[in-house]
Scaffold this active site. Structure first.
Site, PDB file in Angstrom:
ATOM      1  N   ASP A   1      -2.372   2.660   2.245  1.00  0.00           N
ATOM      2  CA  ASP A   1      -3.394   3.075   1.282  1.00  0.00           C
ATOM      3  C   ASP A   1      -4.807   2.997   1.841  1.00  0.00           C
ATOM      4  O   ASP A   1      -5.771   3.279   1.120  1.00  0.00           O
ATOM      5  CB  ASP A   1      -3.273   2.279  -0.034  1.00  0.00           C
ATOM      6  CG  ASP A   1      -3.008   0.811   0.169  1.00  0.00           C
ATOM      7  OD1 ASP A   1      -3.064   0.345   1.329  1.00  0.00           O
ATOM      8  OD2 ASP A   1      -2.727   0.111  -0.825  1.00  0.00           O
TER       9      ASP A   1
ATOM     10  N   HIS B   1       0.803  -9.005  -2.586  1.00  0.00           N
ATOM     11  CA  HIS B   1      -0.022  -9.689  -3.602  1.00  0.00           C
ATOM     12  C   HIS B   1       0.765 -10.768  -4.358  1.00  0.00           C
ATOM     13  O   HIS B   1       0.165 -11.574  -5.084  1.00  0.00           O
ATOM     14  CB  HIS B   1      -0.571  -8.700  -4.634  1.00  0.00           C
ATOM     15  CG  HIS B   1      -1.513  -7.695  -4.068  1.00  0.00           C
ATOM     16  ND1 HIS B   1      -2.636  -8.050  -3.351  1.00  0.00           N
ATOM     17  CD2 HIS B   1      -1.506  -6.331  -4.102  1.00  0.00           C
ATOM     18  CE1 HIS B   1      -3.280  -6.943  -2.966  1.00  0.00           C
ATOM     19  NE2 HIS B   1      -2.618  -5.893  -3.411  1.00  0.00           N
TER      20      HIS B   1
HETATM   21 ZN   LIG Z   1      -2.613  -1.850  -1.155  1.00  0.00          ZN
END
Ligand SMILES: [Zn+2]
Length: 309
Positions: A245, A127
């Site tokens: 995840d 990110h």
């Molecule tokens: Zn993630």
């Protein structure tokens, strides 16, 4: 040739508070499962150096670097960069170590010293935008490693595969207009970081999938989108943003992958690597917050990288 696992104690010292799911316990859980599985003795263990400024500047602005370096808080304190991204006194060192480790693994694979590598590093990276930290991520480890292969080693084409449940918006932003990089991913949508899906092009194959998607949906994405794009692009090296995840036990995502899906994806990437890239793969840990599922999934991923199945 062997598979190496890279990590460093510096990556344990960055932490964002007891409540935060992106915790040092993630690396401990990975270590525990690697040892328990018996594969720890079959792969090489290595440490990486700290990243140096010129290498960071290939992907990040001066301001993005200064934001971390110049705001380190005192012992036991945190400095917030956004609502869920904080730094402590060790965070800059940990971020330099994570990025430096990904680049050192790239050096070793390109030197033919090892076949491939998994970097058990944190903070994660995908990110992190060229202009600044975001979403638990400080520097973009995979983007920095890819730029190191391109600009440091003179490769012409590299692929970045991202199988984290979240869209790798920082990586996509870094390479949006760079024909030397193919980015291929799936990501839960709509979901954090709420970026609009990019148009699918020859070097951008980021495929949104709905919540509750499981192995069948992801395998279809790999076969219908990733593999044709990868074979057309012919990467000379492959990087993996290895987030776990999307596992069905992970509460930060709402997808339904299991360990065998990570093993299968890894084997698909390995096959592309063998055909086009001399098997050169560097995989970097991104997300994965259910400690048990994370450890088990990393074992499945590393077993596939090391061809132990
Ligand atoms: Zn993630």
């Amino acid at each position: 040739m062997s598979t190496a696992i890279y990590s460093h104690a510096d990556c344990l010292r960055h932490e964002m508070g007891d409540w935060h799911p992106e915790s040092p316990d993630r690396l401990r859980a990975i270590d525990d499962q690697l040892i328990r599985s018996g594969i720890d003795g079959l792969v090489e263990r290595r440490e990486g150096p700290l990243a140096e400024l010129p290498a960071l500047l290939r992907n990040h602005s001066e301001a993005a670097i200064a934001l971390l370096r110049d705001n380190l808080p005192g012992t036991g304190e945190y400095y917030p960069l956004d609502a869920d991204t904080l730094i402590n006194e060790h965070s800059y060192q940990a971020a330099l170590r994570a990025a430096g480790t990904a680049m050192a693994a790239t050096d070793a694979v390109l030197a033919g010293d090892i076949a491939n590598a998994f970097c058990a590093i944190r903070p994660p990276g995908h990110h992190a935008r060229p202009g600044g930290a975001m979403g638990f991520c400080l520097f973009n480890n995979v983007a920095l490693a890819a730029r190191h292969a391109l600009d440091g080693h003179g490769l012409d084409r590299v692929a970045i595969i991202d199988f984290d449940v979240h869209h790798g918006n920082g990586t996509a932003e870094a390479f949006r207009d760079d024909p030397r990089v193919l980015m291929a991913s799936f990501f839960q949508h709509p979901f954090y970081p709420y970026t609009e899906p990019e148009p699918i092009t020859a070097n951008c194959v980021n495929i949104p999938v709905p919540a509750r998607s499981g192995g069948d949906a992801v395998r279809a994405v790999v076969q219908e989108y990733w593999l044709p794009a990868l074979h057309a692009f012919k990467p000379q090296m492959i990087f993996i943003s290895a987030g776990f995840d999307a596992h069905r036990e992970d509460d930060l995502g709402e997808m339904a992958l299991v360990e065998s899906d990570y093993a299968w994806m890894t084997r698909q990437i390995m096959a592309v690597g063998r055909e086009h890239a001399q098997g050169r793969i560097v995989s970097c840990l991104e997300g994965g917050y259910n400690l048990s599922a994370l450890g088990r999934s990393v074992v499945a991923h590393v077993r596939a990288l090391a061809e132990l199945d």
